[in-house]
Each structure stands twice: as C-alpha cells, then as structure tokens.
Design an enzyme around this catalytic site. Sequence first.
Site, short mmCIF file in Angstrom:
data_model
loop_
_atom_site.label_atom_id
_atom_site.label_comp_id
_atom_site.label_asym_id
_atom_site.label_seq_id
_atom_site.Cartn_x
_atom_site.Cartn_y
_atom_site.Cartn_z
N CYS A 1 -2.42 1.16 -4.48
CA CYS A 1 -1.24 1.77 -5.10
C CYS A 1 -0.75 0.93 -6.25
O CYS A 1 0.44 0.85 -6.52
CB CYS A 1 -0.12 1.97 -4.10
N CYS B 1 0.87 -1.17 0.00
CA CYS B 1 0.00 0.00 0.00
C CYS B 1 0.91 1.23 0.00
O CYS B 1 2.13 1.10 0.04
CB CYS B 1 -1.01 -0.01 1.14
N CYS C 1 3.49 -0.25 -8.36
CA CYS C 1 4.10 -1.56 -8.20
C CYS C 1 4.64 -2.08 -9.53
O CYS C 1 3.91 -2.14 -10.51
CB CYS C 1 3.06 -2.53 -7.64
#
Length: 138
Positions: free
Chosen positions: A87, A13, A91
């Site tokens: 998020c 996150c 990534c």
Amino acid sequence: MADARKPSVLFVCVHNAGRSQMAAAFLTHLGGDQVEVRSAGSAPADTVNPAVVEAMGEVGIDLSAQTPKILTTEAVQASDVVITMGCGDACPIFPGKQYLDWKLDDPAGQGVDAVRPIRDEIERRIHSLLVELRPART
C-alpha cells in the site's frame, strides 16, 4: 553524550490484519525493548485475520488481542523506518525517513497453510532488519 534513542519502525499494509501485524509481532518479539514498533493500515479491517492469528500462535506469538489500527500522519512522522506491504501509495512521505517496500503475498482470504510461508518470509526479513537497526559498535 549522544542520545541513544531506540529506532522506531512502522509496518503498513492495507487492512492491518495480516502482514503488518505479523511483522510488528515478530519485531516486538525478537527486538524486545531495543526497538519501538507500530503497525497500521490505510483501510483497516475489523479484526486480525484468524489464519494469521493461528499461524503466529504456532510459533508462540499470540495476536488474538490485537486490533487493526488506522494509518495516521503522526505514526509516520514518529517513525524512523516505514515498511509498506502492498500500500505504498497510501503512505505519506516525509523527509528523513527510511522507506522500504516489502513485496509479500496478501494472506487475506487464505487459510493457515497459505499464511505459513508468508509468516516465515516476514520472520526472515525481521531478522535482517534487526541487524540493520543495530547501532554500529565502535
């Protein structure tokens, strides 16, 4: 004989101070040594959210010693399953990994009353994840 390597899960996150910390703690607590667990944040906070620490303490899991960690390419590469929580764009994507995006409310700035339902939903999802991670018995 096939390598009975344990699966590896990374929870990501933004701040690594709430949702990903709770998810990693539940998977560690419920999965024991059957799974390797990591958590990280794309922009980690200085400390874990105190309301998250309190909410997890209510279910017997102590997060007081945990610290937010920065998301690294190496952590993603070392994981079989990458679970993002708000998020996903930050990534890195690698072939051969399983990516899941768990849409959960962000506990940042919330009190413990608001964190409890998020905690309980994460615990439900971790139970389901453990079922998926178990190798098929033949």
